[in-house]
Design an enzyme around this catalytic site. Structure first.
Site, PDB file in Angstrom:
ATOM      1  N   HIS A 133       7.034 -20.314   6.862  1.00  0.00           N
ATOM      2  CA  HIS A 133       8.381 -20.819   7.126  1.00  0.00           C
ATOM      3  C   HIS A 133       8.675 -20.759   8.620  1.00  0.00           C
ATOM      4  O   HIS A 133       7.964 -20.117   9.376  1.00  0.00           O
ATOM      5  CB  HIS A 133       9.424 -20.004   6.361  1.00  0.00           C
ATOM      6  CG  HIS A 133       9.543 -18.600   6.865  1.00  0.00           C
ATOM      7  ND1 HIS A 133       8.684 -17.599   6.491  1.00  0.00           N
ATOM      8  CD2 HIS A 133      10.414 -18.043   7.730  1.00  0.00           C
ATOM      9  CE1 HIS A 133       9.030 -16.473   7.101  1.00  0.00           C
ATOM     10  NE2 HIS A 133      10.067 -16.714   7.857  1.00  0.00           N
ATOM     11  N   THR A 183      -2.123 -27.503  11.516  1.00  0.00           N
ATOM     12  CA  THR A 183      -0.782 -28.034  11.274  1.00  0.00           C
ATOM     13  C   THR A 183      -0.776 -29.147  10.245  1.00  0.00           C
ATOM     14  O   THR A 183       0.291 -29.578   9.819  1.00  0.00           O
ATOM     15  CB  THR A 183      -0.169 -28.579  12.582  1.00  0.00           C
ATOM     16  OG1 THR A 183      -1.015 -29.617  13.091  1.00  0.00           O
ATOM     17  CG2 THR A 183      -0.023 -27.472  13.627  1.00  0.00           C
ATOM     18  N   LYS A 184      -1.975 -29.628   9.873  1.00  0.00           N
ATOM     19  CA  LYS A 184      -2.099 -30.716   8.898  1.00  0.00           C
ATOM     20  C   LYS A 184      -3.186 -30.369   7.899  1.00  0.00           C
ATOM     21  O   LYS A 184      -4.051 -29.540   8.163  1.00  0.00           O
ATOM     22  CB  LYS A 184      -2.462 -32.028   9.603  1.00  0.00           C
ATOM     23  CG  LYS A 184      -1.393 -32.520  10.548  1.00  0.00           C
ATOM     24  CD  LYS A 184      -1.812 -33.803  11.212  1.00  0.00           C
ATOM     25  CE  LYS A 184      -0.721 -34.233  12.199  1.00  0.00           C
ATOM     26  NZ  LYS A 184      -1.119 -35.396  12.973  1.00  0.00           N
TER      27      LYS A 184
END
Length: 164
Positions: A72, A129-130
């Site tokens: 998060h 990040t992907k």
């Protein structure tokens, strides 16, 4: 399922004094604190993610030391405290999934909403990040495809045979 800070401290202490990534993984699996935690895994970090219920770890997953799972962010706090925006922002979180036969290199960061593998490798010090496609090796910040799982396996086999 949020665990108390006392229980989390006890888990971190136990991970710090337990030798061996397989023993650490067995211990974490026995606690049933992740969304799922498969078999034949290896866990070497001494910390546990904040939102373990958002992390699914399948089978034969190896996680090296000092890997950080970011489930998060805290932008909602920034925006809610900005008097010019008026509030109303909620916490953004996302699930992390490590499929079968995944290796995460030391000091890597895995961001929220990411799925890795199966048969994928994340190089040390990477920021993922992907999603990482099946059979890929990724590295860098942000992580990009730099090779294939099968190529690394073949190179390691050759190295192993040369050592004999």
């Amino acid at each position: 399922m949020n665990i108390s800070w006392k229980k989390k401290l006890m888990i971190i202490f136990r991970l710090s004094i337990t030798n061996g990534g397989r023993k650490k993984a067995e211990y974490l699996k026995s606690l049933n604190i992740f969304k799922s935690f498969g078999d034949n895994n290896f866990w070497y970090p001494r910390i546990v993610p904040t939102d373990m219920e958002l992390i699914s770890i399948h089978n034969n997953v190896k996680v090296a030391t000092d890997v950080y799972f970011c489930t998060h962010d805290v932008l909602h706090d920034l925006f809610n405290d900005d008097p010019n925006l008026g509030g109303g922002y909620t916490r953004y979180a996302g699930e992390v999934v490590l499929y079968d036969n995944v290796f995460i290199g030391a000091k890597s960061t895995i961001m929220y909403g990411v799925k890795i593998g199966p048969n994928a490798i994340v190089a040390a010090n990477s920021v993922v990040t992907k999603d990482v496609p099946e059979g890929a090796v990724v590295g860098g910040n942000p992580a990009k495809i730099i090779g294939s799982y099968n190529d690394v396996a073949q190179k390691r086999l050759q190295y192993s045979q040369d050592k004999v």
